[in-house]
Design an enzyme around this catalytic site. Sequence first.
Site, PDB file in Angstrom:
ATOM      1  CB  SER A 126      46.665  35.803  77.192  1.00 56.47           C
ATOM      2  OG  SER A 126      47.344  36.908  77.710  1.00 56.47           O
ATOM      3  CE1 TYR A 151      42.651  39.024  74.868  1.00 59.80           C
ATOM      4  CE2 TYR A 151      44.112  39.664  76.664  1.00 59.80           C
ATOM      5  CZ  TYR A 151      43.877  38.977  75.494  1.00 59.80           C
ATOM      6  OH  TYR A 151      44.883  38.219  74.955  1.00 59.80           O
ATOM      7  CE  LYS A 155      42.447  35.256  74.523  1.00 54.97           C
ATOM      8  NZ  LYS A 155      42.162  34.536  73.285  1.00 54.97           N
TER       9      LYS A 155
HETATM   10  C1  UD1 Z   1      48.694  42.832  77.422  1.00 50.04           C
HETATM   11  C2  UD1 Z   1      48.395  41.472  78.001  1.00 50.04           C
HETATM   12  C3  UD1 Z   1      48.429  40.438  76.912  1.00 50.04           C
HETATM   13  C4  UD1 Z   1      47.545  40.834  75.762  1.00 50.04           C
HETATM   14  C5  UD1 Z   1      48.000  42.165  75.216  1.00 50.04           C
HETATM   15  C6  UD1 Z   1      47.063  42.564  74.098  1.00 50.04           C
HETATM   16  C7  UD1 Z   1      49.143  41.316  80.305  1.00 50.04           C
HETATM   17  C8  UD1 Z   1      50.248  40.936  81.230  1.00 50.04           C
HETATM   18  N1  UD1 Z   1      49.390  41.136  79.001  1.00 50.04           N
HETATM   19  O1  UD1 Z   1      50.049  42.894  77.114  1.00 50.04           O
HETATM   20  O2  UD1 Z   1      47.949  39.233  77.438  1.00 50.04           O
HETATM   21  O3  UD1 Z   1      47.601  39.868  74.749  1.00 50.04           O
HETATM   22  O4  UD1 Z   1      47.942  43.131  76.271  1.00 50.04           O
HETATM   23  O5  UD1 Z   1      47.111  43.931  73.826  1.00 50.04           O
HETATM   24  O6  UD1 Z   1      48.075  41.728  80.700  1.00 50.04           O
HETATM   25  N2  UD1 Z   1      53.952  50.404  76.809  1.00 50.04           N
HETATM   26  C9  UD1 Z   1      54.430  51.691  76.819  1.00 50.04           C
HETATM   27  N3  UD1 Z   1      54.010  52.543  75.833  1.00 50.04           N
HETATM   28  C10 UD1 Z   1      53.142  52.148  74.834  1.00 50.04           C
HETATM   29  C11 UD1 Z   1      52.676  50.827  74.829  1.00 50.04           C
HETATM   30  C12 UD1 Z   1      53.088  49.972  75.835  1.00 50.04           C
HETATM   31  O7  UD1 Z   1      55.194  52.088  77.694  1.00 50.04           O
HETATM   32  O8  UD1 Z   1      52.791  52.995  73.985  1.00 50.04           O
HETATM   33  C13 UD1 Z   1      54.402  49.491  77.856  1.00 50.04           C
HETATM   34  C14 UD1 Z   1      53.276  48.948  78.715  1.00 50.04           C
HETATM   35  O9  UD1 Z   1      53.042  49.803  79.817  1.00 50.04           O
HETATM   36  C15 UD1 Z   1      53.839  47.591  79.118  1.00 50.04           C
HETATM   37  C16 UD1 Z   1      54.713  47.170  77.949  1.00 50.04           C
HETATM   38  O10 UD1 Z   1      54.969  48.361  77.213  1.00 50.04           O
HETATM   39  O11 UD1 Z   1      54.663  47.743  80.231  1.00 50.04           O
HETATM   40  C17 UD1 Z   1      54.031  46.181  77.036  1.00 50.04           C
HETATM   41  O12 UD1 Z   1      52.724  46.668  76.734  1.00 50.04           O
HETATM   42  P1  UD1 Z   1      51.831  46.038  75.582  1.00 50.04           P
HETATM   43  O13 UD1 Z   1      52.645  45.826  74.370  1.00 50.04           O
HETATM   44  O14 UD1 Z   1      50.604  46.871  75.463  1.00 50.04           O
HETATM   45  O15 UD1 Z   1      51.465  44.597  76.112  1.00 50.04           O
HETATM   46  P2  UD1 Z   1      50.908  44.125  77.551  1.00 50.04           P
HETATM   47  O16 UD1 Z   1      50.074  45.186  78.146  1.00 50.04           O
HETATM   48  O17 UD1 Z   1      52.054  43.605  78.333  1.00 50.04           O
END
Ligand code: UD1
Length: 338
Positions: A126, A151, A155
């Site tokens: 990841s 987590y 990795k």
């Molecule tokens: C993270 C990890 C990734 C992992 C994944 C598993 C990092 C950079 N990435 O992805 O390796 O496989 O989690 O869960 O650490 N968001 C919102 N509202 C929501 C959900 C998400 O605003 O309800 C935003 C988050 O703040 C983020 C983006 O959307 O900025 C993506 O979030 P998400 O889909 O959870 O993935 P990551 O956190 O990037």
Amino acid sequence: MSKVLVTGGCGYIGSHTIVSLLSEGHEVISIDNLTNSYIESLAGIKKITGQDVINHNIDLCDGPAVDAFFSQHDDIDAIIHFAALKAVGESVKEPLRYFQNNVDSLLHVLKGAEKTGVKNFIFSSSCTVYGQATDLPVTEDTEMKEAESPYGRTKQIGEQILKDLSTHTDLNVLSLRYFNPAGAHPTTHIGESARTPALNLVPVITETAAGKRKECTVFGADYDTRDGSCIRDYIHVVDLADAHRLSVEYLLNGKNDSSYEVFNLGIGEGVSVLEAISAFEKVSGKKLNYTIGPRRPGDVIAIYSNYKKAKDRLGWNPKYGVDDIMSTAWDWEVKRPY
Ligand code: UD1
């Protein structure tokens, strides 16, 4: 024809990868204990490919059971190891469970590989291994910082174990560092269906639009980015699946320069949370009920990839962008039977 063992074959990325492998003539066998997936995904694979896949319901933390599996399967050419726990927040609450599950299962599969002479191993890693990256886009040479979560640490540990093993044995390893996988197969026969509640942005968006949850919260719009929300590199799961199939072929054809190689798998485009929501609204024609909330602890502000190495070495050319991700994810959400 090669025989590929896919661990986590009933899961989200595993099932799409099986479709890609079968479509190019590979034989596939799956191990999945269905803790966070559904056996129904095999029926979806059959609808797309016309082929049956056998799944072995084995907990990879059960060493004797894994050993017994390998005693009966000594003709595997390559292993793609997806099976793992993957929720960042959960790993912070239950670090030991994450270390035990993700490390034990990896070691058991590796012991089986050693016992039966499997020489080719693909590890589901990841972009989280980079931690808070400061130089963007990240390349495979970008330094790994401290992991932000247990987590992420599992990795990093997995990669280190594999690197050492590839140095001291004849195992060839590729660690594939995914950015943000999303979307669904265009046929809508398979897609993302975890048993645990969705926490990732794209399924939260589609579940909100489908009325399965009240609203979507944008975790912070006061970051130092172009619109204040976090930036990620969303990669379509079908492109990601194809990268795994190309990785298997790369190792089987001996195209690797060294016994341990790393590839970034993202499409190199940073998309903000608010831009992702706009893309969803555009392709679905639905207005999303969202609010701006506080920052989520542990979030990386911005991360996106450079995938030049995967393009040059694996011949990988991702086809889909964020609009395709949103439209296929939405089609799947509307249709999904489980
Ligand atoms: C993270 C990890 C990734 C992992 C994944 C598993 C990092 C950079 N990435 O992805 O390796 O496989 O989690 O869960 O650490 N968001 C919102 N509202 C929501 C959900 C998400 O605003 O309800 C935003 C988050 O703040 C983020 C983006 O959307 O900025 C993506 O979030 P998400 O889909 O959870 O993935 P990551 O956190 O990037």
